[in-house]
Design a protein around this motif. Structure first.
Motif, short mmCIF file in Angstrom:
data_model
loop_
_atom_site.label_atom_id
_atom_site.label_comp_id
_atom_site.label_asym_id
_atom_site.label_seq_id
_atom_site.Cartn_x
_atom_site.Cartn_y
_atom_site.Cartn_z
N GLY A 110 0.80 -1.22 0.00
CA GLY A 110 0.00 0.00 0.00
C GLY A 110 0.83 1.27 0.00
O GLY A 110 0.40 2.30 -0.51
N ARG A 170 -1.99 -4.49 -3.27
CA ARG A 170 -1.94 -3.07 -2.93
C ARG A 170 -3.16 -2.64 -2.12
O ARG A 170 -3.09 -1.75 -1.29
CB ARG A 170 -1.85 -2.23 -4.21
N TYR A 171 -4.29 -3.27 -2.37
CA TYR A 171 -5.52 -2.85 -1.69
C TYR A 171 -5.89 -3.76 -0.52
O TYR A 171 -7.05 -3.82 -0.11
CB TYR A 171 -6.68 -2.77 -2.70
N ARG A 183 -5.31 -3.52 2.59
CA ARG A 183 -5.85 -2.86 3.78
C ARG A 183 -7.30 -2.43 3.57
O ARG A 183 -8.10 -2.43 4.50
CB ARG A 183 -4.95 -1.68 4.17
N ALA A 184 -7.63 -2.07 2.34
CA ALA A 184 -9.03 -1.68 2.06
C ALA A 184 -9.95 -2.86 2.34
O ALA A 184 -11.01 -2.71 2.96
CB ALA A 184 -9.17 -1.22 0.62
N ALA A 191 -12.86 1.94 -3.01
CA ALA A 191 -11.49 2.28 -2.58
C ALA A 191 -10.53 2.23 -3.78
O ALA A 191 -9.67 3.10 -3.93
CB ALA A 191 -11.03 1.31 -1.49
N ALA A 247 -8.47 5.34 -5.47
CA ALA A 247 -7.01 5.33 -5.61
C ALA A 247 -6.59 5.59 -7.04
O ALA A 247 -5.44 5.95 -7.31
CB ALA A 247 -6.46 3.98 -5.16
N GLY A 276 -11.10 13.50 -7.39
CA GLY A 276 -10.94 12.09 -6.99
C GLY A 276 -9.49 11.75 -6.69
O GLY A 276 -8.67 12.64 -6.51
N SER A 277 -9.21 10.46 -6.60
CA SER A 277 -7.88 9.87 -6.33
C SER A 277 -7.49 10.03 -4.86
O SER A 277 -8.07 10.83 -4.13
CB SER A 277 -6.80 10.41 -7.26
N ASP A 278 -6.48 9.30 -4.45
CA ASP A 278 -6.02 9.38 -3.06
C ASP A 278 -4.79 10.27 -2.94
O ASP A 278 -4.12 10.25 -1.91
CB ASP A 278 -5.74 7.98 -2.50
N ARG A 279 -4.47 11.01 -3.99
CA ARG A 279 -3.30 11.89 -3.93
C ARG A 279 -3.67 13.16 -3.17
O ARG A 279 -4.82 13.62 -3.21
CB ARG A 279 -2.80 12.25 -5.33
N ALA A 287 -8.63 5.18 6.32
CA ALA A 287 -8.84 4.18 5.25
C ALA A 287 -7.61 4.13 4.36
O ALA A 287 -6.86 5.08 4.25
CB ALA A 287 -10.06 4.57 4.43
N GLN A 288 -7.44 3.00 3.74
CA GLN A 288 -6.32 2.85 2.80
C GLN A 288 -6.87 2.19 1.55
O GLN A 288 -7.34 1.05 1.66
CB GLN A 288 -5.24 2.00 3.45
N PRO A 289 -6.91 2.82 0.40
CA PRO A 289 -6.44 4.17 0.07
C PRO A 289 -7.37 5.23 0.66
O PRO A 289 -8.58 5.00 0.80
CB PRO A 289 -6.52 4.19 -1.46
N ARG A 290 -6.80 6.36 0.96
CA ARG A 290 -7.57 7.43 1.60
C ARG A 290 -8.47 8.13 0.57
O ARG A 290 -7.99 8.49 -0.51
CB ARG A 290 -6.61 8.43 2.26
N ASN A 291 -9.72 8.33 0.93
CA ASN A 291 -10.66 8.94 0.00
C ASN A 291 -10.91 10.39 0.44
O ASN A 291 -11.92 10.70 1.06
CB ASN A 291 -11.97 8.13 -0.02
#
Lengths: 450, 332
Positions: free
Chosen positions: A119, A408-409, A411-412, A445, A449, B68-71, B296-300
């Motif tokens: 991740g 990679r996901y 944890r989601a 999620a 990403a 959008g995206s987690d960046r 959360a992972q990925p963060r939203n």
């Protein structure tokens, strides 16, 4: 190895050259800044840090963490004047939640021991120039691939695996003995264990037969042994009937009192929770946690009761647990990736690694040390035996477990599993609705990403 | 040219001798921009700070809610328009969270709407009773004031951990109950008892602060009003309703506003104590925003920003209603 040393000398020379340049600049600056005493004070404050090449590594207190790494770091600093490796002890939750946010803003420590291996992959720096890449590849191949995230063609060395951890159960043998129930042998199913521990709990008046950490990672062991794929070869989420069956069985165990509601039922969201004290206090017959707790069990249980680690309980799919573990990685924003690389290379040397592993009583991730074995001087015979049991689970692990660990996901999905299963336990969702929600959560999620 | 020179000279003087220079500096600025625009010179620094630290983040949040995206950095975030809001409002029935695509958001929203009024009523009620008691001439009054204020000084995480030790299965409370012959209760396992304890603990932890404010208000009420009521043989209840409450109203309004704001912001204690559980019984909106954006992972970030703006909008409506009613009451 010679190449590594040559490279290291060249780097050292370059670092030394840069340091001399900095010194010259400082001398010139001093003559200019004499005119203003206030500005001189500012200079004095910054000049003090300009010469030191320091990296900060975050680690937690558990197992292969700050306390067990400290002696090796001390030795490295003594052997490498001009470089300072600083260990900063933080809570595990900080590594899980605060570190990613800091990394996203190009801030935070130079390195850390992380467990979300895939991740965080986009923040890692490639250390190939400063480590013995061939040695790393041969020793840590599997975990190195997990650290590379989605890129199957990458050959980057992004860090050094700290330890290999294995999910697994601990069982209170004294309670089994008192109840006159036979301990299930290798090959026993989850249901066999549930039945046996129920009998023991009933006969001995123990609060709960079985307990499991509130963690998607722990639940994944059960799910995969039930045949759940979780992730396919192409890295896509798989939500299948096996996952549904595993959730249904897990919920049933909570409803009939086989498992305590305190962990999965009483807590909400993605919160990780352990209640290992229940096992230490003999309040549960079997506890499903992991190999990282061995040192704690050995230290705290002592001679109060007999215990042992158990072989992976089987499901209809396989007899598997989840692999895990952390890795020490360096981050792209680090001003001194060369120090991080050199330190990680130093730490990877078998004599240093063995020292940390022995102190933390954990399973090595290094191929050489797995083959050769590690001596744990402070550990009891019971602990050595338990370590052997955990190591024996490694060859039995399902491919799905490895795929999920490097996803990679991951944890989601793990966060969604804990959240949704807790909702089922509290009658907010049915099992089918929970499975649909899990699929929806992870899809969202992944969309977020990308 | 002359004016600019004068201002430059005044600016140098400000650095060398601020006190003597401020007058010619202001004079120079006033000559340059005219007397009518002078208020802006004084407002400028504060206005700048408000724009930079309050308004700009709101606009940034609006932007994030539509990306959008987690960046993290805006340049890395693709524009998605109202998709995050659509996701949050994708419900078959807003009264049934399980029909919503983001069911946890709606569960958290409903929980917040139940938690806030209950907590505010309990907080103000108990704080008022405590303040009235502490306002009387009782023995050890200073000690009790300290006792009630002490929890305010504790970190919310410490508060939550202390209460976790008290309430858990093998905790202190169950120890006391079982020693008295009662059955142990797993307080945090059942949604209703867990909800009760979240209200109780947050009231316990913060009531000292409101008690102190109300105590100050009570002490500001002139003694002779009470003496006059006593001479007229007014009952305690009549004194309370006809003298204490009306004269305390300005303080109660302040306490009410502060209490609502704090109640909506409640996060730390509950997050540590129950993590929003059992299930989602104690998950409040701030926790949902935190978990979506950070845990959360990925963060939203986009969804979290949209949810936080909706919370902000709800608070704005509430504040306007409250201002409207308080003005009406004052005028009436």
């Amino acid at each position: 190895m010679q190449n590594i040393l040559d490279r290291r000398h060249r780097k050292d020379a370059a670092i030394e050259g840069r340091s001399r340049g900095k010194e010259r600049e400082e001398v010139m600056s001093i003559s200019k800044l004499r005119m203003s005493s206030a500005a001189g004070l500012v200079f004095a404050a910054t000049a003090g840090t300009a010469g030191a090449q320091q990296v900060v590594i975050w680690c937690d207190v558990n197992g292969y963490g700050c306390p067990t790494l400290a002696p090796v770091v001390e030795r490295y600093n003594a052997e490498n004047p001009g470089q300072t490796v600083v260990l900063e002890q933080v809570a595990y939750q900080v590594l899980l939640e605060s570190l990613p946010v800091q990394l996203e803003s190009s801030d935070g420590p130079d390195g850390a021991i992380v467990t979300d291996l895939g991740g965080l992959s986009r923040y890692y720096v490639d250390l190939t120039d400063w480590v013995d890449a061939e040695f790393f590849e041969s020793e840590y191949g599997q975990t190195l691939q997990w650290l590379r995230g989605d890129d199957p063609d990458s050959t980057a060395i992004n860090g050094k695996p700290s330890t290999l951890t294995v999910n697994g159960g601990y069982v209170n043998l004294t309670l089994f003995e008192q109840a006159g129930v036979d301990v299930p042998e290798e090959g026993a199913t989850w249901e066999d264990w549930a039945e046996a521990t129920r009998q023991v709990a009933a006969a001995t008046g123990t609060d709960f037969p079985m307990a499991m950490d509130r963690s998607g990672h722990r639940f994944a062991s059960l799910a995969i042994s039930y045949g759940a794929e979780l992730v396919d070869e192409d890295g896509n989420l798989v939500v299948d009937d096996a996952l549904r069956d595993a959730i249904a069985q897990f919920v049933e165990w909570h409803r009939d009192g086989t498992m305590p509601m305190d962990l999965w039922g009483a807590v909400g969201g993605a919160t990780h929770r352990e209640l290992f004290t229940d096992f230490l206090n003999a309040d549960t017959v079997m506890y499903f946690g992991g190999s990282w707790a061995l040192n704690q069990v050995d230290r705290e249980v002592g001679d109060l009761f007999d215990w042992r680690a158990i072989d992976a309980p089987c499901g209809p799919g396989s007899c598997t647990v989840m692999p895990g573990g952390g890795a020490m990685v360096a981050f792209q924003h680090s001003a001194h990736p060369e120090i991080m690389g050199q330190f990680i290379n130093y730490l990877a040397q078998p004599e240093n690694l063995e020292e940390v592993l022995a102190a933390s009583v954990e399973i090595p991730a290094s191929a050489t040390l797995i083959e050769r074995g590690v001596t744990y001087p402070g550990a009891s015979d019971r602990t050595q035996e338990a370590l052997g049991t955990f190591i024996n689970q490694i060859p039995k692990m399902d491919d799905a477990a490895y795929r999920f660990q490097g996803w990679r996901y991951q944890r989601a999905l793990m966060n969604s599993l804990t959240t949704r299963i807790s909702q089922v336990l509290n009658n907010e969702l049915t099992v089918d609705a929970a499975v649909a929600r899990i699929e929806q959560d992870v899809t969202l999620a992944i969309e977020a990403a990308n | 040219m002359m004016r600019k020179g004068a201002i430059g000279g005044a600016a140098v003087a400000v650095i060398t001798s601020p006190a003597r220079a401020i007058e010619p500096l202001m004079y120079g600025i006033q000559r340059l921009i005219g007397i009518k625009k002078m208020p802006w010179v004084f407002l400028g620094p504060n206005l700048g700070a408000v724009l930079l630290f309050s308004l700009l983040p709101v606009f940034i949040n609006v932007f994030y809610s539509m990306t959008g995206s987690d960046r993290l950095f805006p340049v890395d975030r693709p524009w998605v328009g109202g998709r995050n809001y659509e996701t949050l409002f994708d419900c078959q029935s807003f009264l049934d969270p399980s029909t919503c695509s983001r069911d946890l958001f709606w569960r958290a929203l409903w929980n917040t709407m139940v938690f806030v009024p209950i907590q505010v009523i309990c907080m103000i009620g108990i704080s008022l009773i405590t303040a009235i008691c502490l306002n009387r001439n009782i023995r050890g009054r200073g000690f009790f004031r300290g006792v009630f204020f002490f929890p305010v000084m504790l970190s919310p995480v410490v508060v939550a951990l202390i209460w976790q030790w008290i309430l858990q299965r093998n905790g202190v409370l169950n120890g006391i109950l079982t020693s008295m012959g009662f059955d142990a209760v797993n307080w945090l396992v059942f949604p209703n008892t867990a909800f009760f304890w979240t209200v109780f603990i947050t009231v316990w932890a913060h009531m000292g602060f409101f008690t102190i404010i109300l105590l100050a208000g009570l002490q500001a009420i002139p003694r002779d009003v009470y003496e006059a009521a006593k001479m007229d043989s007014a009952s305690h209840w009549r004194v309370f309703t006809r003298i204490t409450l009306p004269l305390l109203r300005p303080m109660l309004l302040v306490v009410f506003i502060l209490c609502v704001i704090r109640s909506v912001q409640t996060f730390d204690e509950i997050y540590v104590l129950t993590g929003g559980g059992p299930g989602s019984a104690t998950m409040l909106l701030v926790q949902y925003i935190y978990e979506t954006g950070f845990a959360a992972q990925p963060r939203n970030f986009g969804l979290a920003a949209a949810a936080s703006l909706l919370l902000g909008a709800a608070l704005l409506i509430f504040t306007m209603l409250q201002l409207y009613f308080s003005r009406k009451t004052n005028n009436g």
